[in-house]
Structure formats: structure tokens, C-alpha cells
Design a protein around this motif. Sequence first.
Motif, PDB file in Angstrom:
ATOM      1  N   ALA A  18      50.520  10.718  45.512  1.00 23.09           N
ATOM      2  CA  ALA A  18      50.002   9.450  46.039  1.00 23.09           C
ATOM      3  C   ALA A  18      50.991   8.308  45.786  1.00 23.09           C
ATOM      4  O   ALA A  18      51.222   7.474  46.667  1.00 23.09           O
ATOM      5  N   GLU A  19      51.578   8.255  44.607  1.00 19.46           N
ATOM      6  CA  GLU A  19      52.534   7.180  44.304  1.00 19.46           C
ATOM      7  C   GLU A  19      53.760   7.290  45.210  1.00 19.46           C
ATOM      8  O   GLU A  19      54.303   6.276  45.658  1.00 19.46           O
ATOM      9  N   THR A  20      54.208   8.511  45.457  1.00 16.54           N
ATOM     10  CA  THR A  20      55.377   8.710  46.325  1.00 16.54           C
ATOM     11  C   THR A  20      55.043   8.271  47.749  1.00 16.54           C
ATOM     12  O   THR A  20      55.843   7.621  48.427  1.00 16.54           O
ATOM     13  N   THR A  21      53.832   8.608  48.178  1.00 18.40           N
ATOM     14  CA  THR A  21      53.383   8.191  49.511  1.00 18.40           C
ATOM     15  C   THR A  21      53.331   6.667  49.590  1.00 18.40           C
ATOM     16  O   THR A  21      53.750   6.070  50.583  1.00 18.40           O
ATOM     17  N   ALA A  22      52.816   6.032  48.530  1.00 18.72           N
ATOM     18  CA  ALA A  22      52.692   4.567  48.536  1.00 18.72           C
ATOM     19  C   ALA A  22      54.067   3.896  48.611  1.00 18.72           C
ATOM     20  O   ALA A  22      54.232   2.877  49.283  1.00 18.72           O
ATOM     21  N   TRP A  23      55.052   4.493  47.945  1.00 17.70           N
ATOM     22  CA  TRP A  23      56.420   3.949  48.033  1.00 17.70           C
ATOM     23  C   TRP A  23      56.935   4.066  49.486  1.00 17.70           C
ATOM     24  O   TRP A  23      57.511   3.112  50.033  1.00 17.70           O
ATOM     25  N   LEU A  24      56.708   5.211  50.119  1.00 21.85           N
ATOM     26  CA  LEU A  24      57.181   5.386  51.504  1.00 21.85           C
ATOM     27  C   LEU A  24      56.413   4.484  52.468  1.00 21.85           C
ATOM     28  O   LEU A  24      56.938   4.098  53.512  1.00 21.85           O
ATOM     29  N   ALA A  25      55.156   4.163  52.108  1.00 22.07           N
ATOM     30  CA  ALA A  25      54.316   3.323  52.972  1.00 22.07           C
ATOM     31  C   ALA A  25      54.582   1.827  52.750  1.00 22.07           C
ATOM     32  O   ALA A  25      54.042   0.990  53.461  1.00 22.07           O
ATOM     33  N   HIS A  26      55.385   1.520  51.761  1.00 21.99           N
ATOM     34  CA  HIS A  26      55.614   0.131  51.341  1.00 21.99           C
ATOM     35  C   HIS A  26      56.274  -0.672  52.464  1.00 21.99           C
ATOM     36  O   HIS A  26      57.184  -0.174  53.122  1.00 21.99           O
ATOM     37  N   PRO A  27      55.858  -1.926  52.657  1.00 26.09           N
ATOM     38  CA  PRO A  27      56.499  -2.739  53.707  1.00 26.09           C
ATOM     39  C   PRO A  27      57.998  -2.917  53.484  1.00 26.09           C
ATOM     40  O   PRO A  27      58.746  -3.097  54.446  1.00 26.09           O
ATOM     41  N   ALA A  28      58.455  -2.858  52.225  1.00 25.66           N
ATOM     42  CA  ALA A  28      59.890  -3.041  51.962  1.00 25.66           C
ATOM     43  C   ALA A  28      60.653  -1.712  51.998  1.00 25.66           C
ATOM     44  O   ALA A  28      61.824  -1.659  51.618  1.00 25.66           O
ATOM     45  N   SER A  29      59.991  -0.637  52.447  1.00 27.51           N
ATOM     46  CA  SER A  29      60.667   0.672  52.511  1.00 27.51           C
ATOM     47  C   SER A  29      61.130   1.011  53.927  1.00 27.51           C
ATOM     48  O   SER A  29      61.290   2.184  54.268  1.00 27.51           O
ATOM     49  N   GLY A  30      61.364  -0.034  54.745  1.00 26.83           N
ATOM     50  CA  GLY A  30      61.813   0.220  56.116  1.00 26.83           C
ATOM     51  C   GLY A  30      63.194   0.854  56.195  1.00 26.83           C
ATOM     52  O   GLY A  30      63.596   1.373  57.235  1.00 26.83           O
ATOM     53  N   THR A  31      63.942   0.844  55.091  1.00 29.49           N
ATOM     54  CA  THR A  31      65.274   1.459  55.068  1.00 29.49           C
ATOM     55  C   THR A  31      65.216   2.898  54.547  1.00 29.49           C
ATOM     56  O   THR A  31      66.249   3.536  54.372  1.00 29.49           O
ATOM     57  N   VAL A  32      64.004   3.376  54.292  1.00 26.02           N
ATOM     58  CA  VAL A  32      63.830   4.779  53.875  1.00 26.02           C
ATOM     59  C   VAL A  32      63.253   5.511  55.079  1.00 26.02           C
ATOM     60  O   VAL A  32      62.098   5.304  55.450  1.00 26.02           O
ATOM     61  N   ASN A  33      64.046   6.335  55.723  1.00 27.63           N
ATOM     62  CA  ASN A  33      63.595   6.935  56.979  1.00 27.63           C
ATOM     63  C   ASN A  33      64.169   8.343  57.130  1.00 27.63           C
ATOM     64  O   ASN A  33      65.334   8.579  56.812  1.00 27.63           O
ATOM     65  N   GLY A  34      63.327   9.256  57.601  1.00 25.99           N
ATOM     66  CA  GLY A  34      63.779  10.631  57.849  1.00 25.99           C
ATOM     67  C   GLY A  34      63.990  11.439  56.584  1.00 25.99           C
ATOM     68  O   GLY A  34      64.660  12.466  56.587  1.00 25.99           O
ATOM     69  N   GLN A  35      63.366  11.006  55.488  1.00 24.13           N
ATOM     70  CA  GLN A  35      63.560  11.711  54.207  1.00 24.13           C
ATOM     71  C   GLN A  35      62.419  12.709  53.956  1.00 24.13           C
ATOM     72  O   GLN A  35      61.279  12.454  54.322  1.00 24.13           O
ATOM     73  N   VAL A  36      62.751  13.816  53.325  1.00 27.03           N
ATOM     74  CA  VAL A  36      61.736  14.767  52.863  1.00 27.03           C
ATOM     75  C   VAL A  36      61.869  14.769  51.336  1.00 27.03           C
ATOM     76  O   VAL A  36      62.835  15.303  50.790  1.00 27.03           O
ATOM     77  N   VAL A  37      60.934  14.116  50.683  1.00 21.43           N
ATOM     78  CA  VAL A  37      61.052  13.910  49.238  1.00 21.43           C
ATOM     79  C   VAL A  37      60.121  14.864  48.510  1.00 21.43           C
ATOM     80  O   VAL A  37      58.906  14.841  48.710  1.00 21.43           O
ATOM     81  N   ARG A  38      60.702  15.696  47.682  1.00 28.68           N
ATOM     82  CA  ARG A  38      59.898  16.665  46.928  1.00 28.68           C
ATOM     83  C   ARG A  38      59.253  15.995  45.720  1.00 28.68           C
ATOM     84  O   ARG A  38      59.906  15.229  45.007  1.00 28.68           O
ATOM     85  N   VAL A  39      57.986  16.297  45.539  1.00 28.65           N
ATOM     86  CA  VAL A  39      57.263  15.812  44.355  1.00 28.65           C
ATOM     87  C   VAL A  39      56.883  17.074  43.602  1.00 28.65           C
ATOM     88  O   VAL A  39      55.785  17.608  43.712  1.00 28.65           O
ATOM     89  N   CYS A  40      57.849  17.599  42.858  1.00 30.32           N
ATOM     90  CA  CYS A  40      57.689  18.975  42.379  1.00 30.32           C
ATOM     91  C   CYS A  40      58.201  19.154  40.953  1.00 30.32           C
ATOM     92  O   CYS A  40      58.305  20.292  40.482  1.00 30.32           O
ATOM     93  N   GLY A  41      58.525  18.046  40.252  1.00 31.80           N
ATOM     94  CA  GLY A  41      59.054  18.193  38.896  1.00 31.80           C
ATOM     95  C   GLY A  41      60.346  18.992  38.862  1.00 31.80           C
ATOM     96  O   GLY A  41      60.654  19.633  37.876  1.00 31.80           O
ATOM     97  N   GLN A  42      61.087  18.982  39.968  1.00 39.43           N
ATOM     98  CA  GLN A  42      62.281  19.805  40.177  1.00 39.43           C
ATOM     99  C   GLN A  42      61.939  21.292  40.048  1.00 39.43           C
ATOM    100  O   GLN A  42      62.426  22.004  39.161  1.00 39.43           O
ATOM    101  N   SER A  43      61.085  21.716  40.960  1.00 35.36           N
ATOM    102  CA  SER A  43      60.697  23.128  41.005  1.00 35.36           C
ATOM    103  C   SER A  43      61.925  24.025  41.125  1.00 35.36           C
ATOM    104  O   SER A  43      62.906  23.665  41.777  1.00 35.36           O
ATOM    105  N   LEU A  44      61.832  25.177  40.497  1.00 33.93           N
ATOM    106  CA  LEU A  44      62.949  26.129  40.592  1.00 33.93           C
ATOM    107  C   LEU A  44      63.007  26.781  41.973  1.00 33.93           C
ATOM    108  O   LEU A  44      63.982  27.438  42.308  1.00 33.93           O
ATOM    109  N   LEU A  45      61.930  26.607  42.759  1.00 39.40           N
ATOM    110  CA  LEU A  45      61.914  27.209  44.092  1.00 39.40           C
ATOM    111  C   LEU A  45      62.676  26.333  45.077  1.00 39.40           C
ATOM    112  O   LEU A  45      62.372  25.151  45.206  1.00 39.40           O
ATOM    113  N   GLY A  46      63.639  26.910  45.744  1.00 36.22           N
ATOM    114  CA  GLY A  46      64.343  26.193  46.798  1.00 36.22           C
ATOM    115  C   GLY A  46      65.363  25.213  46.266  1.00 36.22           C
ATOM    116  O   GLY A  46      65.543  25.078  45.064  1.00 36.22           O
ATOM    117  N   ALA A  47      65.998  24.516  47.197  1.00 35.96           N
ATOM    118  CA  ALA A  47      67.086  23.601  46.809  1.00 35.96           C
ATOM    119  C   ALA A  47      66.548  22.395  46.071  1.00 35.96           C
ATOM    120  O   ALA A  47      65.436  21.997  46.270  1.00 35.96           O
TER     121      ALA A  47
END
Length: 433
Positions: A404-433
Motif C-alpha cells: 500500500a505504501e509503495t502504491t501511495a508513492w506511485l499515486a503521489h501527485p509529485a510522482s509524475g516523473t516515475v513512469n513505466g516502472q515495475v517495483v518489487r515489494v518483496c524484501g529482495q526475494s531470492l526469486l528472479g532478478a
Amino acid sequence: MADRYLSLTGTAPGRFLARRLGLPQPAQLKRWSAEAPALAGDLLHLTAGKSDLDLTPVLDRTGLTRGENQPAAVVLDATGVRDVDTLAEVHAALHPVVRSVATSGRVLVLGSPLDPADHHQSAAQQALEGFTRSLGKEIGRGRTVNLLRLTDATAAESTLRFLLSPRSAYVSGQMICIDAGEVTAPADWDRPLAGRTALVTGAARGIGEAVAETLARDGAHVVVLDVPADEPDARGVAERLGGTALALDITASDAGERIAAALPDGLDVLVHNAGITRDRRLVNMPGDRWSSVLEVNLGSVLRTTDALLASGALHSGGRIVTTASIAGLAGNAGQTNYGASKAGVAGLVRALAPRALAERGVTVNAVAPGFIETRMTAAIPLFIREAGRRMNSLAQGGLPADVAETTAWLAHPASGTVNGQVVRVCGQSLLGA
Ligand SMILES: NC(=O)c1ccc[n+]([C@@H]2O[C@H](COP(=O)([O-])OP(=O)(O)OC[C@H]3O[C@@H](n4cnc5c(N)ncnc54)[C@H](O)[C@@H]3O)[C@@H](O)[C@H]2O)c1
């Protein structure tokens, strides 16, 4: 489902036992609360290479005090690292201080975009990625390490505030790129979504409910959408948050038009959170299990996004946040349908983001949760669940609030310069890159 192991290793005997047996030693993460909204400790600002970034005013606005006394956050400005020799300055800057970073603290490395015309700069800047991910895996004690590529500190202010706060407790090992461009600071950083309307699909429970709560905390009027069968729960959430419930199956062919009709004044934030799993190995998977997952997780996301963009119901300056999954990035046995749908979400984000911004002023990003403590993961058999929880650098599952916090950051009015990102919220999971 409570994480008993985390509670046990929070005690002195439990910690001793875990250390002696060589078992994972998760730390209690410090998350945002109204009582403790900021990291408790100093901010240490270091530089490697010659930087042109005007970082100080933005860092000053994070509210963190400058100092070296067990820093809660270390920012290493490595935007000026252009060759292998200068990489030595990364080591020289962080080597002496990394041990002193506080529990559940932050190391944030700032890099520059790769310069395709300069293979020395590209090599050195790409090296920062391997460095960041490796440090994230070894640093321990609930501390996170991320890399932010940027050319202008002001354009990255909402992101710097997020990554240097307790809100990003479960985001680690990530590389995030910030575009150049003008951003408008909100009148009130504590209620950046005041006066805005946010619709969250699948918000009657789990991650969606937490997203609705967090966006309401940030000032939004939330529309809690869920299937008609879950309407009482959706209504309960909406009443608690002063929002509105909308009973709708998102797979309806006219779901986008019905959302637009229910919101005659339009909306500013669209969060595609609704999702289902119907796990089976491909050899045993009937067509209906395949198609229901593809339909809820991807087909309906594409259709409603298209409809809400085309009708103009999603205002200019709007934000679309979709929900991918590490299963879509890394793959997972028994989840060919789910993995396909969630990888599809990432494809949608990357292709639509530049066009939606240019044509409609709308950003499009995805969160990709790892193991999050919800009803979905509580249903996983014990041993697989336990492995899922521990197989990340923070050695614990995330909470719905982390997504939810990550979503709120992406939804922020001042986050117009954050675009096309896929941000993992995974505690740096060992699965995948
Ligand atoms: N929990 C995790 O560890 C995890 C990990 C990776 C990704 N995710 C993703 O996060 C999202 C939320 O997951 P969760 O764990 O909170 O799930 P959940 O099952 O607890 O909640 C999902 C919600 O979506 C709603 N929903 C399902 N189909 C719908 C439809 N057709 N129309 C409208 N609403 C519908 C459900 O009624 C439910 O309220 C999903 O997209 C999921 O794939 C979760």
C-alpha cells in the motif's frame, strides 16, 4: 497468519538459538505509523565521483537530521561515477560506515542513466546495480539497499522521501529510474491526495483494503470496488474510510463504462489490485482455470484501463498503478496461468506508460509483491509458506501495508516523473532478478 518465527527471534533466547543453528535472523522492521512517521536517526550524505546533483535542499526537506551517529539512512551520490577507477570511491565511502547503519535503516545509492555512447560510463553505472543487489543480500538487520537513477533531485523528491522513510521498509534490492521533468509539490506532504478520487479494485480485504486505507490516510476519497458477493465487506471498508463502495465484477465487458458512470466527476488514481490464483501444473490445468486467471488479472485490467483513458474519466495528471507479482517476473511451479497474467501486467505497463503520459498526462506503473501476509498466502501449505517467508534478504513476509505504501508513492501527485516502472515489494526475494 502470525509469523511466530519472527516473534521468537525477536527475543534474546530466540536470537541466540537462531545464531547458533545458522537459521535466518529476521529483524522487526520499523514501518510507518502516525506516532513514528520518520526514520529515527541521522542522515549521512556521501559522494563518489564528481556529482552535479543539487541534492542538499531536497534531503533537507526529508526532515532527517544530518550526522554520522549510527545513521538511519545513508545516501551515496554516485551519479558522477563514470569509470572503473571512480568505482573505488563507492567502496571508500561505504566501507567504513556500513556496519553502523541502524537496524531497519536505509542505504540509498544514486546513479545516472546509462550513457549508450560511453561504454566506460555504462559499465561503471551498471556496476552499481550488482553492487546494490549484493549489499542488499548481505547487509542484514532489516536494512534495505536500493538504487535510484536520476538526473535532477527535485524531480525525484517524492521518491527520495519514500525511500528514506519507514514507508519503504519491505522494498530492497530495487533499481528505480526517475525521468527528468517538472513536478508539482503538494500543498501538504502529509495529505498529498486531498481533493482526489482513487478507485481500488479488490479492496474488500487483503492488500486492496490496505491500499484503500493508505490512500484515504493521504487524503483521497476512496472508491472500494469488489465483486457483488463481497459487497458487505466492501461497504464496511468504505464506511470506515469515508469512501464509497462499488459492487462490480471487474471482468464484466463494460466494467470501465460502469466505473465511469458511477463516478461522474471522474477519478485521479486507478489501482488495479483485484487478482486471483487457480494453481495447477500445466499438464493438469483445464482451460477454465487458465482463462479465469488471465481474465481477472490481465484481460480486465487492459479493458478497463483502455475504457477509462479513452473516455477521459481518468483525469490528466492521473495515476494508474497495476499489480504484478514476483511470480510473473521469476516464474513459479503450478502458476503458468498466474505467471503469464502477471508478466502481462508488466508488459502493459512498459508499453502504455510513455504513451499515456504523452497523450493524457497519466503515469502507469506496477507494484510486484513478493510474499505478503494475506489470506492468499495463509492458504499455502505450512512448509512452502515458511520457505516463502524466509527466501528474501529480510527473511520475513511483507505486510499489505508495504504494498500500500509503495502504491501511495506511485499515486503521489509529485510522482509524475516515475513512469513505466515495475517495483518489487518483496524484501529482495531470492526469486528472479
Ligand atoms: N498476497 C501475496 O503474497 C501476493 C503476492 C503477489 C501478488 N499479489 C497480488 O496482489 C493482489 C491482491 O492480493 P491479495 O493477497 O490481497 O488477495 P485476496 O484474495 O486477499 O484479495 C483479492 C480481492 O480481489 C477481489 N476480486 C477477485 N476477483 C475480482 C473480480 N473479478 N472483480 C472484482 N474484485 C475481484 C476479491 O474479492 C478480493 O477481495 C492480487 O492481484 C494478487 O495477485 C499478492
